[in-house]
Design a protein around this motif. Structure first.
Motif, PDB file in Angstrom:
ATOM      1  N   SER A  30     -10.661  -8.036 -13.103  1.00  0.00           N
ATOM      2  CA  SER A  30      -9.406  -8.543 -13.663  1.00  0.00           C
ATOM      3  C   SER A  30      -9.474 -10.060 -13.778  1.00  0.00           C
ATOM      4  O   SER A  30      -9.862 -10.752 -12.833  1.00  0.00           O
ATOM      5  CB  SER A  30      -8.230  -8.142 -12.769  1.00  0.00           C
ATOM      6  OG  SER A  30      -8.122  -6.746 -12.714  1.00  0.00           O
TER       7      SER A  30
ATOM      8  N   ALA B 227      -8.819  -4.679 -15.482  1.00  0.00           N
ATOM      9  CA  ALA B 227      -7.655  -4.013 -14.878  1.00  0.00           C
ATOM     10  C   ALA B 227      -7.667  -2.506 -15.112  1.00  0.00           C
ATOM     11  O   ALA B 227      -6.620  -1.889 -15.216  1.00  0.00           O
ATOM     12  CB  ALA B 227      -6.355  -4.615 -15.402  1.00  0.00           C
TER      13      ALA B 227
ATOM     14  N   PHE C  37       0.404  -1.401 -15.978  1.00  0.00           N
ATOM     15  CA  PHE C  37      -0.347  -1.504 -14.739  1.00  0.00           C
ATOM     16  C   PHE C  37      -0.327  -0.207 -13.952  1.00  0.00           C
ATOM     17  O   PHE C  37      -0.743  -0.176 -12.812  1.00  0.00           O
ATOM     18  CB  PHE C  37       0.209  -2.639 -13.873  1.00  0.00           C
ATOM     19  CG  PHE C  37       0.159  -3.969 -14.556  1.00  0.00           C
ATOM     20  CD1 PHE C  37      -1.050  -4.578 -14.814  1.00  0.00           C
ATOM     21  CD2 PHE C  37       1.321  -4.601 -14.964  1.00  0.00           C
ATOM     22  CE1 PHE C  37      -1.108  -5.805 -15.441  1.00  0.00           C
ATOM     23  CE2 PHE C  37       1.270  -5.828 -15.595  1.00  0.00           C
ATOM     24  CZ  PHE C  37       0.055  -6.433 -15.838  1.00  0.00           C
TER      25      PHE C  37
ATOM     26  N   LEU D 228      -1.350   3.306 -12.467  1.00  0.00           N
ATOM     27  CA  LEU D 228      -2.657   3.831 -12.106  1.00  0.00           C
ATOM     28  C   LEU D 228      -3.035   4.974 -13.028  1.00  0.00           C
ATOM     29  O   LEU D 228      -2.184   5.705 -13.510  1.00  0.00           O
ATOM     30  CB  LEU D 228      -2.632   4.332 -10.654  1.00  0.00           C
ATOM     31  CG  LEU D 228      -2.373   3.255  -9.615  1.00  0.00           C
ATOM     32  CD1 LEU D 228      -2.198   3.908  -8.256  1.00  0.00           C
ATOM     33  CD2 LEU D 228      -3.500   2.256  -9.581  1.00  0.00           C
TER      34      LEU D 228
ATOM     35  N   SER E 184       4.081  -1.878  -1.694  1.00  0.00           N
ATOM     36  CA  SER E 184       2.679  -1.943  -2.130  1.00  0.00           C
ATOM     37  C   SER E 184       1.731  -1.661  -0.977  1.00  0.00           C
ATOM     38  O   SER E 184       0.699  -1.004  -1.155  1.00  0.00           O
ATOM     39  CB  SER E 184       2.376  -3.319  -2.730  1.00  0.00           C
ATOM     40  OG  SER E 184       3.141  -3.542  -3.897  1.00  0.00           O
TER      41      SER E 184
ATOM     42  N   ARG F  41      -5.874   1.773  -2.596  1.00  0.00           N
ATOM     43  CA  ARG F  41      -5.887   0.866  -3.743  1.00  0.00           C
ATOM     44  C   ARG F  41      -4.604   0.046  -3.711  1.00  0.00           C
ATOM     45  O   ARG F  41      -3.510   0.598  -3.716  1.00  0.00           O
ATOM     46  CB  ARG F  41      -5.988   1.632  -5.056  1.00  0.00           C
ATOM     47  CG  ARG F  41      -5.956   0.722  -6.291  1.00  0.00           C
ATOM     48  CD  ARG F  41      -6.082   1.512  -7.572  1.00  0.00           C
ATOM     49  NE  ARG F  41      -7.415   2.055  -7.723  1.00  0.00           N
ATOM     50  CZ  ARG F  41      -7.728   3.042  -8.556  1.00  0.00           C
ATOM     51  NH1 ARG F  41      -6.795   3.607  -9.283  1.00  0.00           N
ATOM     52  NH2 ARG F  41      -8.969   3.472  -8.645  1.00  0.00           N
TER      53      ARG F  41
ATOM     54  N   GLU G 283      -2.068  -2.552  -5.406  1.00  0.00           N
ATOM     55  CA  GLU G 283      -1.619  -3.036  -6.713  1.00  0.00           C
ATOM     56  C   GLU G 283      -0.310  -3.774  -6.487  1.00  0.00           C
ATOM     57  O   GLU G 283       0.694  -3.183  -6.089  1.00  0.00           O
ATOM     58  CB  GLU G 283      -1.419  -1.865  -7.673  1.00  0.00           C
ATOM     59  CG  GLU G 283      -1.054  -2.293  -9.076  1.00  0.00           C
ATOM     60  CD  GLU G 283      -0.742  -1.105  -9.965  1.00  0.00           C
ATOM     61  OE1 GLU G 283      -0.757  -1.279 -11.190  1.00  0.00           O
ATOM     62  OE2 GLU G 283      -0.464  -0.026  -9.427  1.00  0.00           O
TER      63      GLU G 283
ATOM     64  N   ARG H 113      -0.656  -8.942 -12.241  1.00  0.00           N
ATOM     65  CA  ARG H 113      -0.882  -7.992 -11.160  1.00  0.00           C
ATOM     66  C   ARG H 113      -2.241  -8.224 -10.524  1.00  0.00           C
ATOM     67  O   ARG H 113      -3.205  -8.593 -11.200  1.00  0.00           O
ATOM     68  CB  ARG H 113      -0.827  -6.553 -11.685  1.00  0.00           C
ATOM     69  CG  ARG H 113       0.395  -6.218 -12.503  1.00  0.00           C
ATOM     70  CD  ARG H 113       1.619  -6.045 -11.665  1.00  0.00           C
ATOM     71  NE  ARG H 113       1.582  -4.826 -10.880  1.00  0.00           N
ATOM     72  CZ  ARG H 113       2.568  -4.437 -10.088  1.00  0.00           C
ATOM     73  NH1 ARG H 113       3.654  -5.174  -9.974  1.00  0.00           N
ATOM     74  NH2 ARG H 113       2.482  -3.321  -9.407  1.00  0.00           N
TER      75      ARG H 113
ATOM     76  N   ILE I 115      -5.138  -6.243  -8.306  1.00  0.00           N
ATOM     77  CA  ILE I 115      -5.596  -4.904  -7.932  1.00  0.00           C
ATOM     78  C   ILE I 115      -6.792  -5.041  -7.000  1.00  0.00           C
ATOM     79  O   ILE I 115      -7.745  -5.761  -7.299  1.00  0.00           O
ATOM     80  CB  ILE I 115      -5.991  -4.079  -9.172  1.00  0.00           C
ATOM     81  CG1 ILE I 115      -4.778  -3.895 -10.093  1.00  0.00           C
ATOM     82  CG2 ILE I 115      -6.546  -2.720  -8.765  1.00  0.00           C
ATOM     83  CD1 ILE I 115      -5.111  -3.206 -11.397  1.00  0.00           C
TER      84      ILE I 115
END
Length: 598
Positions: A85, A112, A145, A147, A216, A225, A227, A276, A278
């Motif tokens: 990203s 991303a 964004f 998933l 988050s 993960r 994000e 964002r 990640i």
């Protein structure tokens, strides 16, 4: 083949290296990336090397591939989950260091877009997002964004499994499960053992506590993960410090500094709330990832499963617990269900069982009583279910996979039961895990045993073992043709289709990968044999016909052998009748033998 996405156009010619390639047969992932040695790089990645690991200069492998302009190596790293990203520390370094425009195009194409989650992480994430409360906040975020694999139009009730704790932050709920949070954070584990022990709802009144940051983090606990919006990263760093998440905290602190002082020319008109960050769980040490955390919980639960199985002790607990109708004393495994298998009680966790298996989810959701069966004894006041026609060893292996997404080892004699377990409990990825462990064993088995494994793999749809067996037989066809077991096996399968238009596999160029679904096994064997024989395309039908005739001859031999065996069995029966014996009589030595014969 062109790679076109969002105006990005790459074709095969773009993947020529900008710097001369060299081989580094003993190099690490950084040396292989810098040298563009894709064979070594593939070996390292398949061996489980962390694609986002850092070297002593705080650089990742993708950075070196971009710096040297190795497009093929960079693509391999990106497909394996390397972060690129543009507004992250590693992503920006790769973009700025890219040797040429082609590399930048490739990075933009993958930007991303993290790879799909592993089965364990995907299953637990689905459980987390199936909660209406959790789903509502997720749907508020920018869909760009979201998933992979999650659609904002999906119903939140799909796959829903009730939480056992709800956090209220500024009047907004986050639904969760104690065992997941306890496995990932010492802070949560201690709280659930003390202050929050008997609470199903926890209100967090701190004004400075960020709901998006906490959300988050809990989402990260389930999915491995992270994000998060860049604006919320500093709040998340503070939460990580409280929760004793040192490795995650260090990574985020570095990213916060990068976000503060780096200049984003391409994003100068975009505020941080729209950017964002990640992070893949692979960027953390192995011991801080979800499978390792749940494995530790599982080991504790298995050790506790051997406690309190004495009948007197269990009866005392049952009598003491009558009327309480709630879970008894809490121990360090946070188990909330007991599964009884072949007389042994296993302490387990409902959210893991339900997330991994639709069978267990249905049973647990419909469970009304604390125990099933007239003779069931109460165990630590846990709700209990009983499973039949299942060995304790197979159940232990099954839950090992359910908690960790892997198997340490397996006895080949257990394989058939494990394949059956995977089908019965709707754990189809378990078949692949068993196959991965078994493949080294298959390299040493005899042709007769390999025929058995091929039949088993075809019966249960274990594609990896099926393909390995077919490849081995095709490479050593005459050796297998000389074995009685192989010839007998041919009679158990449908005959190959003679017309090429009826085949389940399409003839392909010699050496190309077979990408068809599982079909007629003998058709597939024929195609593999043709590839190994390197038959020319214009001669493939003729070669296939010769192969089919060879199979017909072997089947005729097998039919004759089967007939001879039947006649031999019949002659043996006649001999027994002549002696006045039934087929299942047992001869005893001495006087008893003479008495039976007379």
């Amino acid at each position: 083949m062109a790679f076109i996405e969002d105006g990005i156009d790459l074709d095969a010619s773009d993947f020529a290296a900008s710097v001369p390639l060299k081989k580094v047969p003993n190099g690490d992932v950084f040396e292989a990336s810098r040298a563009g040695d894709v064979e070594r790089l593939r070996y390292l990645l398949e061996s489980g090397v962390n694609v986002n690991a850092r070297d002593q200069w705080d650089s990742v492998a993708l950075y070196y591939a971009c710096l040297a302009g190795h497009l093929d190596a960079a693509r391999m790293l990106l497909e394996s989950g390397a972060i690129c990203s543009e507004h992250t520390f590693d992503g920006d370094r790769c973009h700025y260091a890219a040797l040429n425009l082609k590399v930048r195009k490739l990075l933009k194409a993958f930007e991303a877009r993290p790879p799909p989650l592993a089965p364990l992480q995907a299953a637990l994430r689905d459980t987390f997002l199936s909660s209406p409360a959790n789903r509502s906040f997720y749907d508020l975020s920018d869909t760009d964004f979201h998933l992979p694999g999650i659609s904002s139009t999906q119903g939140s009730s799909r796959g829903y499994f009730p939480p056992d704790v709800v956090f209220i932050v500024h009047g907004r709920p986050i639904e969760a499960h104690r065992v997941i949070l306890s496995a990932r954070s010492p802070f949560f584990k201690k709280k659930f053992e003390t202050d929050w022990k008997d609470r199903s709802e926890v209100r967090l009144p701190r004004e400075k506590l960020s709901y998006p940051a906490l959300y988050s983090l809990i989402h990260f606990f389930y999915s491995d993960r992270l994000e998060i919006a860049v604006d919320d990263m500093e709040d998340l760093v503070r939460i990580c410090k409280v929760c004793n998440l040192e490795s995650l905290q260090k990574i985020l602190e570095k990213e916060v500094i990068h976000q503060k002082y780096a200049e984003y020319k391409a994003l100068k008109d975009v505020d941080n709330s729209q950017k964002r960050y990640i992070l893949q769980g692979l960027s953390l040490p192995v011991e801080d990832r979800l499978p390792a955390a749940l494995h530790l919980i599982l080991q504790t639960a298995l050790s506790n499963s051997t406690l309190g199985n004495g009948q007197d002790d269990a009866v005392d607990k049952l009598i003491a617990g009558i009327g309480a109708m709630k879970m008894g004393r809490s121990i360090d495994d946070l188990a909330d269900v007991c599964v009884r298998v072949d007389g042994k009680n296993f302490r387990c966790h409902q959210v893991v069982l339900a997330s991994r298996s639709e069978y267990f989810k249905t049973r647990l959701l419909r469970m009304k009583d604390f125990h099933e069966g007239e003779d069931e004894l109460y165990l630590d006041l846990l709700p209990c279910i009983e499973e039949h026609d299942l060995s304790t060893d197979a159940f232990e292996k099954m839950i090992e996979y359910m908690y960790t997404d892997g198997l340490q080892d397996i006895n080949p004699d257990q394989a058939e039961e494990m394949f059956d377990v995977a089908s019965r409990y709707l754990l189809f990825p378990l078949k692949r895990a068993v196959a991965d462990v078994l493949l080294p064993h298959l390299e040493m088995v005899s042709p007769e045993e390999l025929c058995h494994w091929l039949i088993l793999a075809d019966l249960y749809g274990v594609f990896k073992i099926r393909e390995y067996c077919l490849d081995t037989i095709a490479c050593n066809f005459e050796t297998f043709a000389d074995t009685k077991e192989f010839r007998a096996m041919l009679l158990t399968f449908p005959p190959p289709s003679g017309d090429s238009s009826l085949r389940t596999t399409v003839p392909s160029m010699p050496g190309s990968d077979l990408k068809s679904d599982q079909g007629n096994l003998l058709d597939d064997l024929r195609e593999k044999w043709l590839e190994i024989e390197a038959a020319e395309l214009d001669e493939r039908d003729e070669s296939a016909l010769q192969f089919d005739k060879r199979l017909e001859m072997l089947m005729l031999v097998a039919e004759q052998e089967k007939s001879d065996n039947s006649e031999a069995d019949a002659d043996g029966m006649d001999d027994l009748k002549t002696l006045g014996l039934s087929p299942d009589s047992t001869l005893i030595s001495g006087d008893a033998e003479r008495t039976v014969i007379s």
